[in-house]
Design a protein around this motif. Sequence first.
Motif, PDB file in Angstrom:
ATOM      1  N   GLU A  47      89.302  57.497  -0.448  1.00 31.20           N
ATOM      2  CA  GLU A  47      88.246  58.324  -1.057  1.00 31.20           C
ATOM      3  C   GLU A  47      87.936  57.931  -2.500  1.00 31.20           C
ATOM      4  O   GLU A  47      86.817  57.626  -2.830  1.00 31.20           O
ATOM      5  CB  GLU A  47      88.557  59.812  -0.915  1.00 31.20           C
ATOM      6  N   ALA A  48      88.921  57.932  -3.384  1.00 30.55           N
ATOM      7  CA  ALA A  48      88.678  57.658  -4.801  1.00 30.55           C
ATOM      8  C   ALA A  48      90.020  57.390  -5.471  1.00 30.55           C
ATOM      9  O   ALA A  48      91.056  57.861  -4.985  1.00 30.55           O
ATOM     10  CB  ALA A  48      88.009  58.863  -5.471  1.00 30.55           C
ATOM     11  N   PRO A  49      90.021  56.667  -6.589  1.00 31.45           N
ATOM     12  CA  PRO A  49      91.295  56.469  -7.288  1.00 31.45           C
ATOM     13  C   PRO A  49      91.842  57.786  -7.815  1.00 31.45           C
ATOM     14  O   PRO A  49      91.089  58.702  -8.128  1.00 31.45           O
ATOM     15  CB  PRO A  49      90.928  55.528  -8.437  1.00 31.45           C
ATOM     16  N   GLY A  50      93.150  57.871  -7.869  1.00 27.68           N
ATOM     17  CA  GLY A  50      93.819  59.029  -8.461  1.00 27.68           C
ATOM     18  C   GLY A  50      94.453  58.631  -9.784  1.00 27.68           C
ATOM     19  O   GLY A  50      94.140  57.579 -10.352  1.00 27.68           O
ATOM     20  N   TYR A  51      95.360  59.462 -10.241  1.00 29.11           N
ATOM     21  CA  TYR A  51      96.017  59.252 -11.543  1.00 29.11           C
ATOM     22  C   TYR A  51      96.686  57.872 -11.619  1.00 29.11           C
ATOM     23  O   TYR A  51      96.460  57.107 -12.551  1.00 29.11           O
ATOM     24  CB  TYR A  51      97.041  60.373 -11.738  1.00 29.11           C
ATOM     25  N   GLN A  52      97.507  57.553 -10.627  1.00 27.90           N
ATOM     26  CA  GLN A  52      98.247  56.286 -10.645  1.00 27.90           C
ATOM     27  C   GLN A  52      97.305  55.085 -10.556  1.00 27.90           C
ATOM     28  O   GLN A  52      97.505  54.069 -11.216  1.00 27.90           O
ATOM     29  CB  GLN A  52      99.230  56.217  -9.456  1.00 27.90           C
ATOM     30  N   GLU A  53      96.297  55.222  -9.713  1.00 28.33           N
ATOM     31  CA  GLU A  53      95.360  54.121  -9.504  1.00 28.33           C
ATOM     32  C   GLU A  53      94.576  53.837 -10.782  1.00 28.33           C
ATOM     33  O   GLU A  53      94.331  52.688 -11.134  1.00 28.33           O
ATOM     34  CB  GLU A  53      94.389  54.452  -8.352  1.00 28.33           C
ATOM     35  N   GLU A  54      94.208  54.924 -11.483  1.00 27.22           N
ATOM     36  CA  GLU A  54      93.468  54.748 -12.732  1.00 27.22           C
ATOM     37  C   GLU A  54      94.365  54.055 -13.773  1.00 27.22           C
ATOM     38  O   GLU A  54      93.925  53.168 -14.501  1.00 27.22           O
ATOM     39  CB  GLU A  54      92.998  56.111 -13.236  1.00 27.22           C
ATOM     40  N   LEU A  55      95.630  54.465 -13.807  1.00 26.96           N
ATOM     41  CA  LEU A  55      96.571  53.853 -14.766  1.00 26.96           C
ATOM     42  C   LEU A  55      96.727  52.363 -14.503  1.00 26.96           C
ATOM     43  O   LEU A  55      96.751  51.555 -15.432  1.00 26.96           O
ATOM     44  CB  LEU A  55      97.954  54.494 -14.603  1.00 26.96           C
ATOM     45  N   GLN A  56      96.856  52.025 -13.221  1.00 27.48           N
ATOM     46  CA  GLN A  56      97.169  50.630 -12.880  1.00 27.48           C
ATOM     47  C   GLN A  56      95.938  49.803 -12.516  1.00 27.48           C
ATOM     48  O   GLN A  56      96.040  48.597 -12.287  1.00 27.48           O
ATOM     49  CB  GLN A  56      98.172  50.593 -11.728  1.00 27.48           C
ATOM     50  N   GLY A  57      94.780  50.449 -12.410  1.00 36.29           N
ATOM     51  CA  GLY A  57      93.533  49.722 -12.124  1.00 36.29           C
ATOM     52  C   GLY A  57      93.481  49.139 -10.724  1.00 36.29           C
ATOM     53  O   GLY A  57      92.798  48.139 -10.496  1.00 36.29           O
ATOM     54  N   GLU A  58      94.183  49.768  -9.792  1.00 37.41           N
ATOM     55  CA  GLU A  58      94.209  49.235  -8.422  1.00 37.41           C
ATOM     56  C   GLU A  58      94.258  50.392  -7.425  1.00 37.41           C
ATOM     57  O   GLU A  58      95.019  51.345  -7.637  1.00 37.41           O
ATOM     58  CB  GLU A  58      95.459  48.352  -8.269  1.00 37.41           C
TER      59      GLU A  58
ATOM     60  N   GLY B 135      91.112  59.192   6.112  1.00 33.34           N
ATOM     61  CA  GLY B 135      90.864  60.603   5.796  1.00 33.34           C
ATOM     62  C   GLY B 135      89.427  61.026   5.973  1.00 33.34           C
ATOM     63  O   GLY B 135      88.508  60.210   6.100  1.00 33.34           O
ATOM     64  N   GLY B 136      89.247  62.345   5.981  1.00 37.61           N
ATOM     65  CA  GLY B 136      87.935  62.934   6.254  1.00 37.61           C
ATOM     66  C   GLY B 136      86.910  62.624   5.172  1.00 37.61           C
ATOM     67  O   GLY B 136      85.723  62.480   5.475  1.00 37.61           O
ATOM     68  N   THR B 137      87.339  62.510   3.928  1.00 37.26           N
ATOM     69  CA  THR B 137      86.376  62.246   2.858  1.00 37.26           C
ATOM     70  C   THR B 137      85.804  60.842   3.004  1.00 37.26           C
ATOM     71  O   THR B 137      84.590  60.639   2.870  1.00 37.26           O
ATOM     72  CB  THR B 137      87.045  62.415   1.481  1.00 37.26           C
TER      73      THR B 137
ATOM     74  N   GLN C 251     102.092  53.793  -1.306  1.00 39.61           N
ATOM     75  CA  GLN C 251     103.379  53.391  -0.726  1.00 39.61           C
ATOM     76  C   GLN C 251     103.392  53.656   0.773  1.00 39.61           C
ATOM     77  O   GLN C 251     103.848  52.846   1.569  1.00 39.61           O
ATOM     78  CB  GLN C 251     104.529  54.179  -1.382  1.00 39.61           C
ATOM     79  N   LYS C 252     102.884  54.838   1.120  1.00 40.49           N
ATOM     80  CA  LYS C 252     102.820  55.197   2.547  1.00 40.49           C
ATOM     81  C   LYS C 252     101.914  54.205   3.297  1.00 40.49           C
ATOM     82  O   LYS C 252     102.249  53.743   4.390  1.00 40.49           O
ATOM     83  CB  LYS C 252     102.319  56.638   2.678  1.00 40.49           C
TER      84      LYS C 252
ATOM     85  N   PRO D  64      96.811  58.734   4.146  1.00 41.14           N
ATOM     86  CA  PRO D  64      98.274  58.623   3.957  1.00 41.14           C
ATOM     87  C   PRO D  64      98.863  59.800   3.177  1.00 41.14           C
ATOM     88  O   PRO D  64     100.017  60.181   3.414  1.00 41.14           O
ATOM     89  CB  PRO D  64      98.433  57.321   3.160  1.00 41.14           C
ATOM     90  N   SER D  65      98.111  60.400   2.268  1.00 43.55           N
ATOM     91  CA  SER D  65      98.682  61.521   1.512  1.00 43.55           C
ATOM     92  C   SER D  65      98.864  62.744   2.419  1.00 43.55           C
ATOM     93  O   SER D  65      99.737  63.574   2.180  1.00 43.55           O
ATOM     94  CB  SER D  65      97.848  61.863   0.273  1.00 43.55           C
ATOM     95  N   TYR D  66      98.059  62.842   3.467  1.00 41.37           N
ATOM     96  CA  TYR D  66      98.263  63.923   4.449  1.00 41.37           C
ATOM     97  C   TYR D  66      99.597  63.699   5.170  1.00 41.37           C
ATOM     98  O   TYR D  66     100.366  64.647   5.396  1.00 41.37           O
ATOM     99  CB  TYR D  66      97.087  63.945   5.438  1.00 41.37           C
ATOM    100  N   LEU D  67      99.865  62.443   5.497  1.00 42.10           N
ATOM    101  CA  LEU D  67     101.141  62.138   6.171  1.00 42.10           C
ATOM    102  C   LEU D  67     102.337  62.441   5.276  1.00 42.10           C
ATOM    103  O   LEU D  67     103.395  62.831   5.758  1.00 42.10           O
ATOM    104  CB  LEU D  67     101.193  60.659   6.546  1.00 42.10           C
TER     105      LEU D  67
END
Length: 293
Positions: free
Chosen positions: A132-143, A217-219, A151-152, A252-255
């Motif tokens: 769907e979109a980057p989160g906190y970690q993704e924004e920090l690491q740019g990936e 995911g649904g989004t 990880q999941k 994966p975050s749902y899992l």
Amino acid sequence: MSRPVDALLDFLRGEEARGVTHIHLDDDAKALLRELHRRARAPKAVPASAAVVSRPAESVAVAERPAAAPAEKTELFVPEISAPAAGSAAERIAALAAQAENWAPARKLGTLRTTMVFSTGNPEADLMLVGEAPGYQEELQGEPFVGPAGQKLNDILKAMGLAREQTYISNIVKFRPATAGQTTNNRKPTLEEMASCLSFVRTEVEIVKPRCIVALGGTAAEGLLGLTGSVSAMRGKWYEFNGIPVRVTYHPSYLLRSTSVRDKRAVWEDMMEAMEKLDMPISERQRAFFQQR
Ligand code: URA
């Protein structure tokens, strides 16, 4: 007069203030929310010169949308980009990412953060995964997908016999959705936010030419395919995006939150469908993963 949706909004804002980023909803709760939301939607003003797509009025982004008059359809403005024509797939993806860096249609919404996170992996991959979109970690690491959900996802790919680098991993929205007083909390992108970046995803698909896409995911399914409803209802069939077969599975975050073997098995079945589409061999051991004994 206070409406039922106001109590819900108060509750969600309270949860958000406590740092809660995701809330599990069962299918009945989702159906109820969708109905409330459908009744409360306002028709959106659409810029005259732009490409427009019609989408079903339902959306799960209840908390973001103020109540107003009912509407049956949402008209979404999808800005066009100039697709890089020359060079290798890697060069063209890099040119596309550069174009996204200061993407005015996303910026002018004022609801997305400004650090751009584009994609990762092999720009000539057979398998493309869309979140769907980057989160906190993704924004920090740019990936994309480098936090716990990433990880999941890596674990799932490993079970398929794939390294993350062999696939192309992207998101519908290229910027982290903002919230007031945001720290590590993330929120789902709105339909407008997804529409502002949709042409990037379309062009990525044109460049990468994957043989199969998995919407995580649904989004992602809503952004790519315009589907609404529960992921369980979206699963189990093939869709198409720009001529490429698409399978929808749980995020994966749902899992990570679910304790159900059935959910794990469901994702694994979706991934085996993708493997079959890609003519990947599936061993007996792989077929037996998550089989109830
Ligand atoms: N969730 C997503 O959908 N995308 C990411 O990049 C990370 C988490």
